[in-house]
Write an enzyme that holds these catalytic residues in place. Structure first.
Site, PDB file in Angstrom:
ATOM      1  N   ALA A  10      -1.124  -5.832  -4.235  1.00  0.00           N
ATOM      2  CA  ALA A  10      -1.062  -6.096  -2.802  1.00  0.00           C
ATOM      3  C   ALA A  10      -1.445  -4.800  -2.113  1.00  0.00           C
ATOM      4  O   ALA A  10      -0.774  -3.794  -2.301  1.00  0.00           O
ATOM      5  CB  ALA A  10       0.328  -6.558  -2.379  1.00  0.00           C
ATOM      6  N   CYS A  11      -2.517  -4.812  -1.331  1.00  0.00           N
ATOM      7  CA  CYS A  11      -3.140  -3.545  -0.979  1.00  0.00           C
ATOM      8  C   CYS A  11      -3.752  -3.588   0.415  1.00  0.00           C
ATOM      9  O   CYS A  11      -3.607  -4.552   1.160  1.00  0.00           O
ATOM     10  CB  CYS A  11      -4.241  -3.224  -1.982  1.00  0.00           C
ATOM     11  N   GLY A  12      -4.441  -2.501   0.784  1.00  0.00           N
ATOM     12  CA  GLY A  12      -5.219  -2.435   2.004  1.00  0.00           C
ATOM     13  C   GLY A  12      -6.693  -2.333   1.673  1.00  0.00           C
ATOM     14  O   GLY A  12      -7.091  -1.609   0.751  1.00  0.00           O
ATOM     15  N   SER A  68      -6.963   0.891  -0.618  1.00  0.00           N
ATOM     16  CA  SER A  68      -5.725   1.620  -0.881  1.00  0.00           C
ATOM     17  C   SER A  68      -4.799   0.684  -1.644  1.00  0.00           C
ATOM     18  O   SER A  68      -4.467  -0.397  -1.158  1.00  0.00           O
ATOM     19  CB  SER A  68      -5.077   2.057   0.443  1.00  0.00           C
ATOM     20  N   ASN A  80      -7.155  -7.636  -1.735  1.00  0.00           N
ATOM     21  CA  ASN A  80      -5.794  -7.530  -1.213  1.00  0.00           C
ATOM     22  C   ASN A  80      -5.105  -8.865  -1.445  1.00  0.00           C
ATOM     23  O   ASN A  80      -5.446  -9.860  -0.807  1.00  0.00           O
ATOM     24  CB  ASN A  80      -5.804  -7.198   0.284  1.00  0.00           C
TER      25      ASN A  80
END
Length: 421
Positions: free
Chosen positions: A21-23, A234, A256
């Site tokens: 789970a990210c940007g 990210s 994401n």
């Protein structure tokens, strides 16, 4: 314990359950103007997404960060000239970013296997370049797993026709060397991983915090590094073991979310592989199997499949629509032609489903697709000077409101696409 690769299944841990789970975000110039400003702005987007990433108990060891952009020919030609490597014109060579073992003997073996794969496929090695890095900002865990980063330059044979054929040849070379390294004892002596091998794009990434990217990779601050598009990520490895290879972007995507149907997607791909036929790959099909590297994360496996579909002759948007289709079966306003498209491709591949925003690029097109339920956010801006910014949230770049021509959000099951051609 430091893990250079994911640990095996043990106790309550099963690598099959790993998700991210990210940007994610990208910046692109609609006029296809390659500038250093695009790279700089993408790094600013990445810095503003730092809260989307994560770190461990060490504040200076991140779960991963990275950037993908177009091959910066002028910069590479200058660097290679200093190394007595003569680069041909753009499009006539492939650039590989390679993570190698720190051990000199193991690194030399990897390089020999790489060069052999290049020669076996009828291409030639122009030379190697050691990528300048500065690891002083890294935490102990990131340093413990740090690879030796080098770039390989591969010349394009005159017998190769179009650009996609060369990209396909580079893919075959990568798969050959990956399989050769796996079959050796090298993996027990350090990391071997190829973040990118392409004539169009290059990936700089690692087990870094967002703010460490330009500190670690000194290339990124050089004004000669230019691109018309850049994709950044990210990483927050929600229940995964972070390492250098699992940072995003991958070769085509940054992701994401989660793929909840992963086990079925993997099983169906494995079941169908023996039936694969392709006039484009010909006898090389067996060389590149299996399509999916199950040592990777859900994002990496998605990238494996998208790469195979695209190099197999489909366009990148076509392949993305196959993998993440709209909810089409009871869609009253969808055209019969579009429903037929989804119905036909549903016989070839099951949806890769789950809460996911996936940004993708092949160096010429860049876009994003959102899962059918719209469970991940995605916002975009188009400015009056033809800058396009898309990210997993608003406000990733400071754009004056009077300069915004269009802004909006990506809808569930829909695609946002910029084609620089």
């Amino acid at each position: 314990m430091i893990h250079r690769t994911p640990p095996p299944k043990q106790g309550l841990y099963d690598p099959a359950h790993e998700h991210d789970a990210c940007g994610v975000g990208f910046v692109v110039d609609l006029q296809a103007r390659a500038t250093h400003s695009i790279v700089t702005q993408a790094l600013q987007v990445l810095a503003n997404l730092e809260h989307r990433g994560a770190c461990g108990c060490e504040a200076n060891t991140g779960d991963g960060a990275g950037i993908l952009f177009q091959t910066p020919h002028a910069f590479l030609a200058r660097e290679c000239e200093a190394l007595k490597i003569k680069l041909p014109r753009p499009g006539e060579y492939g650039l590989g970013m390679v993570f190698l073992p720190r051990d000199p003997a193991a690194r030399a073996e990897c390089e020999q296997l790489f060069e052999k794969a290049v020669l076996d496929e009828g291409q030639w090695v122009l030379g190697w370049r050691t990528v300048p890095v500065d690891n002083r900002s890294l935490g102990p865990t990131a340093k413990a797993g740090e690879p030796f980063v080098r770039q390989i330059f591969i010349g394009r044979a005159e017998t190769i026709g179009d650009d996609l054929s060369f990209e396909r040849k580079l893919f075959i070379i990568r798969r050959r060397v990956e399989n050769a390294v796996k079959a050796s004892v090298i993996p027990s002596r350090g990391m071997f991983y190829v973040p990118s091998l392409s004539m169009k794009t290059v990936v700089y990434k690692g087990m870094l915090m967002s703010g460490q990217m330009a500190l670690y990779y000194r290339d990124l601050v050089d004004p000669a590094v230019t691109s018309a598009l850049a994709l950044v990520h990210s990483r927050f490895s929600t229940n995964t073991f972070p390492n250098w290879a699992r940072a995003h972007p991958y070769r085509y995507i940054a992701h994401n979310g989660e793929i909840n149907t992963l086990r079925g997607n993997i099983n169906w791909m494995h079941a169908r592989e023996r039936l694969f036929e392709s006039p484009l790959f010909g006898g090389d099909l067996r060389t590149i199997m299996p399509v999916i590297d199950t040592d990777g994360s859900d994002s990496g496996m998605f990238d494996n499949s998208l790469e195979m579909l695209t190099l197999g002759g489909r366009t990148l948007p076509h392949s993305a629509m196959m993998m993440i289709p709209e909810p089409w079966s009871n869609h009253e306003s969808m055209s019969p032609e579009k429903k037929a498209f989804y119905e036909y491709h549903g016989t070839l591949m099951e949806p890769w489903d789950g809460p996911a925003l996936i940004a993708f690029t092949d160096g010429r097109r860049i876009g994003a697709v959102l899962d059918r339920n719209g469970l991940r956010p995605s916002r975009y801006y188009v400015t009056k000077d033809d800058l396009v910014v898309l990210a997993s949230e608003a406000g990733v770049l400071d754009i004056p409101p009077d300069q915004v021509r269009v802004k909006g959000r990506l809808q569930p099951g829909r695609m946002f696409l910029v084609d620089l051609n």
